[in-house]
Design an enzyme around this catalytic site. Structure first.
Site, PDB file in Angstrom:
ATOM      1  N   THR A 116     -21.333 -16.836 -17.783  1.00 32.60           N
ATOM      2  CA  THR A 116     -21.331 -16.444 -16.369  1.00 32.60           C
ATOM      3  C   THR A 116     -22.008 -15.101 -16.129  1.00 32.60           C
ATOM      4  OG1 THR A 116     -19.091 -15.619 -16.633  1.00 32.60           O
ATOM      5  CG2 THR A 116     -19.334 -17.833 -15.739  1.00 32.60           C
ATOM      6  N   LYS A 176       7.312  -4.114   8.123  1.00 39.26           N
ATOM      7  CA  LYS A 176       8.455  -3.308   8.561  1.00 39.26           C
ATOM      8  C   LYS A 176       9.343  -4.107   9.509  1.00 39.26           C
ATOM      9  CE  LYS A 176       7.386   1.052   8.897  1.00 39.26           C
ATOM     10  NZ  LYS A 176       6.528   2.092   9.502  1.00 39.26           N
ATOM     11  N   MET A 182      -1.668   4.521  12.197  1.00 41.91           N
ATOM     12  CA  MET A 182      -0.951   5.521  12.964  1.00 41.91           C
ATOM     13  C   MET A 182       0.450   5.692  12.413  1.00 41.91           C
ATOM     14  SD  MET A 182       0.286   5.692  16.849  1.00 41.91           S
ATOM     15  CE  MET A 182       1.963   5.354  16.357  1.00 41.91           C
ATOM     16  N   CYS A 193     -17.644 -18.097 -21.592  1.00 42.61           N
ATOM     17  CA  CYS A 193     -17.695 -17.013 -22.567  1.00 42.61           C
ATOM     18  C   CYS A 193     -18.270 -15.736 -21.989  1.00 42.61           C
ATOM     19  CB  CYS A 193     -18.477 -17.443 -23.804  1.00 42.61           C
ATOM     20  SG  CYS A 193     -20.195 -17.848 -23.433  1.00 42.61           S
ATOM     21  N   ARG A 220       6.923   2.592  15.988  1.00 46.05           N
ATOM     22  CA  ARG A 220       6.473   2.600  14.590  1.00 46.05           C
ATOM     23  C   ARG A 220       5.462   1.487  14.349  1.00 46.05           C
ATOM     24  NH1 ARG A 220      12.119   1.850  11.551  1.00 46.05           N
ATOM     25  NH2 ARG A 220      11.019   2.831   9.812  1.00 46.05           N
TER      26      ARG A 220
HETATM   27  P1  ADP Z   1       6.271   5.226   7.670  1.00 45.61           P
HETATM   28  O1  ADP Z   1       5.738   3.861   7.629  1.00 45.61           O
HETATM   29  O2  ADP Z   1       5.238   6.284   7.610  1.00 45.61           O
HETATM   30  O3  ADP Z   1       7.392   5.437   6.694  1.00 45.61           O
HETATM   31  P2  ADP Z   1       8.281   4.973   9.699  1.00 45.61           P
HETATM   32  O4  ADP Z   1       8.051   4.143  10.883  1.00 45.61           O
HETATM   33  O5  ADP Z   1       9.118   4.378   8.646  1.00 45.61           O
HETATM   34  O6  ADP Z   1       6.878   5.428   9.124  1.00 45.61           O
HETATM   35  O7  ADP Z   1       8.926   6.307  10.241  1.00 45.61           O
HETATM   36  C1  ADP Z   1       8.740   7.590   9.769  1.00 45.61           C
HETATM   37  C2  ADP Z   1      10.070   8.295   9.590  1.00 45.61           C
HETATM   38  O8  ADP Z   1      10.830   8.269  10.776  1.00 45.61           O
HETATM   39  C3  ADP Z   1      10.908   7.656   8.524  1.00 45.61           C
HETATM   40  O9  ADP Z   1      11.564   8.642   7.781  1.00 45.61           O
HETATM   41  C4  ADP Z   1      11.876   6.837   9.321  1.00 45.61           C
HETATM   42  O10 ADP Z   1      13.045   6.620   8.586  1.00 45.61           O
HETATM   43  C5  ADP Z   1      12.097   7.696  10.554  1.00 45.61           C
HETATM   44  N1  ADP Z   1      12.492   6.879  11.714  1.00 45.61           N
HETATM   45  C6  ADP Z   1      11.807   5.841  12.227  1.00 45.61           C
HETATM   46  N2  ADP Z   1      12.477   5.282  13.252  1.00 45.61           N
HETATM   47  C7  ADP Z   1      13.623   5.986  13.393  1.00 45.61           C
HETATM   48  C8  ADP Z   1      14.740   5.884  14.268  1.00 45.61           C
HETATM   49  N3  ADP Z   1      14.827   4.940  15.217  1.00 45.61           N
HETATM   50  N4  ADP Z   1      15.752   6.770  14.127  1.00 45.61           N
HETATM   51  C9  ADP Z   1      15.676   7.718  13.170  1.00 45.61           C
HETATM   52  N5  ADP Z   1      14.662   7.875  12.326  1.00 45.61           N
HETATM   53  C10 ADP Z   1      13.625   7.011  12.425  1.00 45.61           C
HETATM   54 MG    MG Z   2       8.895   4.422   6.583  1.00 41.84          MG
END
Ligand code: ADP
Ligand code: MG
Ligand code: MG
Length: 902
Positions: A789, A29, A109, A854, A98
């Site tokens: 094998t 990410k 998480m 084989c 995130r």
């Molecule tokens: P996942 O890996 O489960 O998709 P994310 O980190 O992408 O988790 O976040 C979950 C949701 O929150 C997603 O829909 C993402 O677009 C939204 N989101 C994450 N960060 C922001 C932010 N800074 N502003 C608005 N929405 C956010």
């Molecule tokens: Mg996401």
């Protein structure tokens, strides 16, 4: 301490400092957020805390030195850029926290949004949004909910109950009907829930919220769910996760705001177009949570044309940049588009081929890259029959696609019943909570297996994959009641005798019989679909990529085939010869009589006469096979299994004798057989009188087979075809064994072949560890080696395959002793090492030694790569696996050539 600062480890990266190649350090990410930022796309500013910080934290239980300061510095710079301070009561900056590992991991998480809100800044947030109290309180209640659930392990249902309660009190089912006062009340309720479960008040200090959330992400790397998921997916346990801190943008500010997800092409079929969902006035995961109905992304064009056009432009740009299908998450805040995530998107097997084909057409990738982007597992999936695309059945449950294929049948709940109904010719689906070794017979009898518990490495999944049976495991919506012979799902009851259909690829379960259609890819391989003349993107893409694999690969691909029919089919699938023709079946059927006579022979004359009777029969079998494989090599393995396998089982003979005696019939022959079976009984038949040992102990047996092969080759050659027999001696462990057999065989061959021009090679299987370790000596007497094998794995590990796979492999997989059954993929370190030693020492002794494999590993993608690396000449596998092996042999070349990999 300037000196110390100079060597301080860098744990935090701003988005403009990273790029997509840094997935190991910044997680998928974070690396892609950085990539988009550097492309100039509208990404909210933020920073990423590295996986190294996570690893350091997990090793010591404390944030590493310097981390807190670096977070402080990057946060300050974020605040400066945004002109707001985190959680400032008057005009707050909010952030999301995130998780994001190198590989996307649903066991981790989730995200905490709106960090920085508290009892005071909620007022500031409302002011920021032009006095939108509802929005501010909605954001605050989301923070407490997400923070409570993911950071402090408060049970999520409690928050959901409280939300439902508020809606009920209001007489609505829609979140949007709740006003600011309702949401303020809800915040109060949430705080009580939080305090009840954590023993403390919801933290008001913004920085404390942030630090706790970051720490929770670190710790989630070792959460049970994540550990389990990694084991199943074979993701290394020591990578750690990164943490992304991103300035919040708001899709829940009103009707001119919203949030959505999209793919740049259809991840199901690969078709070009716009595939996505959009939800107005919503935040984060509302889109996928199914709380409200989303609209197709195309409708955004009406709602907000400017953002829509911008989004389409960005999607095209991303595809061009990543040169692949991307999936994205975005939010629109009051008409302003923000990109929140992108990655190279997951896709079905069919889409993988189709998209690779399209990208070649678009000039974005070359053929090598296309080859790199598909794999043998996907091709194998496309070769199973599947359910028709258009049908009226709704899945009633969804589990894990544990073993591919499409199967329909009558539901049964016990192994015994499965065997019984299958015996009547019915197709059955065995349904269990989970299976155990007692279910083995039922699993063999069933068309498919459905369990309500267990994952990809459960007993059901492992055994079904081993058998090539369709299996859906862990369909937990299903409640199985074996004594009552029924299961319930979504309020419906299914009893024994009802029909269900299961899709072992998608994991979907249907009530009733879903129509099945044959695989177009198989039709193509069989030659009944011409890729140049049909409008089928999948077949065309498969054709193109397979053709390229064939031009690239160094390994030849042969097939294991015992009959002319199998040989013919495999040849259509692209086999370049037979690598293993077993001769066992040539002793079965109407030839049993003769074999019994051979085994019971009291004199040499008796034995020779039964062998003489077997000879023309076997010769005819070989004639048919050599004709079919005109011009291609055919490796024939001399008889391998212990002879008592050709006699009836002991119990049956004992009964026959008793019954015949009762009737006063002549039992001399039955008694003789019974005595023979008793005499020949072995404690460990796999390690007993079989293979080359038979040839050395039973005079004339191998000689008969060698003569049949040579005579057949001569006949086919005289007919004008080109027979290329290779005689393979099984189970050799010492060169002396092979020398003895070879001396006799060469005499016979010289005599039969005469001046016909036929050339017969003599070689051996390498399947006993001792053979691998003395390969230099054995090569002196062998023109080729073929690695068996399966036996090499059995004897290398000391595993009796029939006993261990069903009995305890699931436990070994669960414990991570191996990530995959060594019978499925070759164990590179152990059994593979034996192969490597034998290949090197064999070649050193005889440079033109032909090397092949084989065992079933010859059709396994991972193993094919290994055999390529070791430098074998060919792999041999079952006819259906031939295309998979061709593809993987090509991929092995482009991968070792270092074509760029994802
Ligand atoms: P996942 O890996 O489960 O998709 P994310 O980190 O992408 O988790 O976040 C979950 C949701 O929150 C997603 O829909 C993402 O677009 C939204 N989101 C994450 N960060 C922001 C932010 N800074 N502003 C608005 N929405 C956010
Ligand atoms: Mg996401
Ligand atoms: Mg999620």
């Amino acid at each position: 301490m300037a000196a110390q600062e100079a060597v301080e480890h860098k744990y935090v990266y701003g988005f403009s400092e990273g790029n997509k190649e840094l997935k190991g350090l910044l997680g998928g990410k974070g690396a892609n957020l950085a990539e988009m930022t550097n492309l100039g796309l509208p990404v909210p500013p933020g920073f990423t805390i590295t996986t190294e910080a996570c690893k350091a934290y997990l090793a010591t239980g404390q944030e590493p030195d310097g981390l807190a300061g670096q977070i402080e510095a990057y946060l300050e710079s974020l605040e400066r850029g945004m002109g707001r301070r985190l959680g400032d009561p008057g005009d707050p900056l909010l952030v999301s926290v995130r998780s994001g590992a190198k590989f996307s991991m649903p066991g981790m998480m989730e995200t905490v949004l709106n960090v920085g809100l508290n009892d005071r800044s909620v007022v500031g947030l409302s002011a920021q949004a032009g006095g939108n109290d509802r929005f501010a309180w909605d954001s605050y209640r989301r923070l407490i909910q997400m923070f409570g659930k993911t950071v402090c392990e408060v049970p999520g249902e409690e928050f959901e109950h409280a939300l439902d309660e508020t809606k009920r009190a209001k007489g609505t089912q829609n979140d949007l009907d709740l006003d600011a006062d309702d949401l303020r009340g809800l915040v109060g309720a949430y705080k009580k829930i939080f305090a009840k479960h954590t023993g403390r008040e919801f933290p008001q200090a913004p920085r404390e919220q942030l630090d706790l959330a970051i720490r929770a992400v670190f710790e989630s790397w070792n959460a049970e769910r994540a550990v389990l998921y990694r084991r199943q997916e074979r993701i290394p346990a020591d990578l750690g996760t990164a943490v992304n801190v991103v300035a919040m943008v708001f899709g829940n500010l009103g009707p001119d705001s919203g949030t959505g997800v999209a793919f740049t092409r259809d991840p199901g079929s690969g078709a070009q177009g716009i595939y996505g969902d959009y939800l107005a006035n919503a935040q984060g995961e509302d889109v996928v949570a199914g709380i409200r109905n989303t609209v197709p992304l195309q409708e955004l064009e009406q709602l907000d044309k400017k953002s829509y056009d911008e989004l389409l432009g960005i999607m095209a740009r991303l595809e061009e940049h990543y040169r692949d299908l991307c999936d994205i998450e975005f939010t629109i805040e009051r008409g302003k588009l923000w990109m929140l995530q992108t990655r190279v998107g997951k896709r079905t097997a069919a889409a993988a081929f189709v998209i690779a084909g399209q990208l070649i057409d678009e000039g974005l990738i070359d053929l090598d890259e296309a080859l790199h982007r598909v794999n043998g597992a996907q091709l194998a999936q496309l070769m199973f029959p599947r359910f028709q695309l258009e049908h009226d059945f709704e899945p009633v449950a969804r589990g894990i696609g544990a073993s591919p294929g499409a199967a329909s049948g009558t539901v049964v709940f016990t192994s015994a019943r499965a065997v019984e109904l299958a015996g009547e010719g019915k197709s059955v689906i065995l349904v269990r909570r989970e299976t155990n070794p007692d279910d083995l017979n039922g699993m063999i009898a069933a068309q498919g297996i459905l369990t309500s518990r267990g994952g990809k490495t459960s007993h059901a999944a492992v055994v079904a994959r081993g058998m090539g049976k369709t299996c859906v495991s862990g369909a937990d919506a299903i409640e199985v009641n074996v004594p009552a012979k029924r299961f319930t799902v979504g309020g419906r009851t299914v009893t024994e005798g009802d029909v269900v259909s299961i899709d072992g690829t998608t994991g979907k379960v249907y009530l009733g019989e879903v129509p099945v259609m044959p695989s177009e890819v198989v039709q193509y391989f069989e030659g009944s679909l011409d890729p140049e003349h049909i409008d089928n993107a999948l077949v065309r893409a498969v054709h193109r990529i397979m053709t390229h694999a064939d031009t690239r690969r160094r390994l030849a691909v042969r097939t294991n085939a015992d009959t002319a029919a199998d040989a013919a089919r495999a040849r259509r699938f692209g086999a370049q010869g037979i690598g293993l023709c077993r001769t066992e079946h040539m002793f079965l059927g109407d030839r049993r009589e003769l074999v019994e006579r051979l085994i019971l022979a009291r004199s040499d004359t008796d034995r020779q006469s039964s062998l003489a009777a077997l000879l023309p029969l076997q010769r005819d079998d070989f004639v048919k096979i050599f004709r079919e494989m005109d011009g291609l090599p055919v490796t024939v393995r001399l008889i391998d299994p212990p002879l008592h396998e050709f006699l009836p089982p002991l119990e049956q003979l004992a009964v026959n004798v008793a019954v015949a005696q009762e009737r006063g019939e002549d039992v001399a022959k039955e008694e003789a057989l019974l005595a023979a079976v008793r005499r020949m009984h072995e404690e460990n038949p796999m390690l007993g009188l079989r293979g080359v040992r038979l040839g050395l102990v039973i005079p004339g047996l191998f000689a008969m087979q060698v003569r049949a092969i040579a005579e057949a080759a001569v006949r086919v050659t005289r007919e004008g075809a080109d027979a290329r027999p290779e005689i393979m001696v099984p189970l050799v462990g010492a060169v002396q064994e092979l020398e003895t057999v070879r001396a006799e065989a060469e005499k016979i061959i010289a005599e039969v072949v005469g001046d016909s021009g036929v050339e017969v090679l003599i070689g051996t299987m390498i399947e006993v560890p001792r053979a691998a370790l003395t390969a230099g000596q054995i090569a002196e007497a062998a023109q080729f080696f073929s690695f068996g094998t399966n036996d090499l794995t059995q004897m290398g590990w000391g595993f009796s395959r029939d006993d261990v796979e069903g009995a305890f492999f699931w436990r070994y997989l669960e414990l991570g002793i191996f990530g995959i059954s060594p019978f499925e993929s070759i164990d590179r370190d152990g059994v593979g090492r034996l192969v490597r030693i034998a290949a090197e020492e064999g070649r050193a002794a005889r440079p033109d030694l032909k090397l092949g494999v084989c065992g079933e590993h010859g059709g396994d993608p991972e193993s094919v790569h290994f055999f390529h690396e070791v430098g074998l000449d060919y792999v041999s596998c079952s006819p259906f696996r031939v295309p998979v092996a061709r593809l993987e042999a090509g991929r092995a070349v482009v991968e070792t050539d270092g074509s760029d990999s994802r």
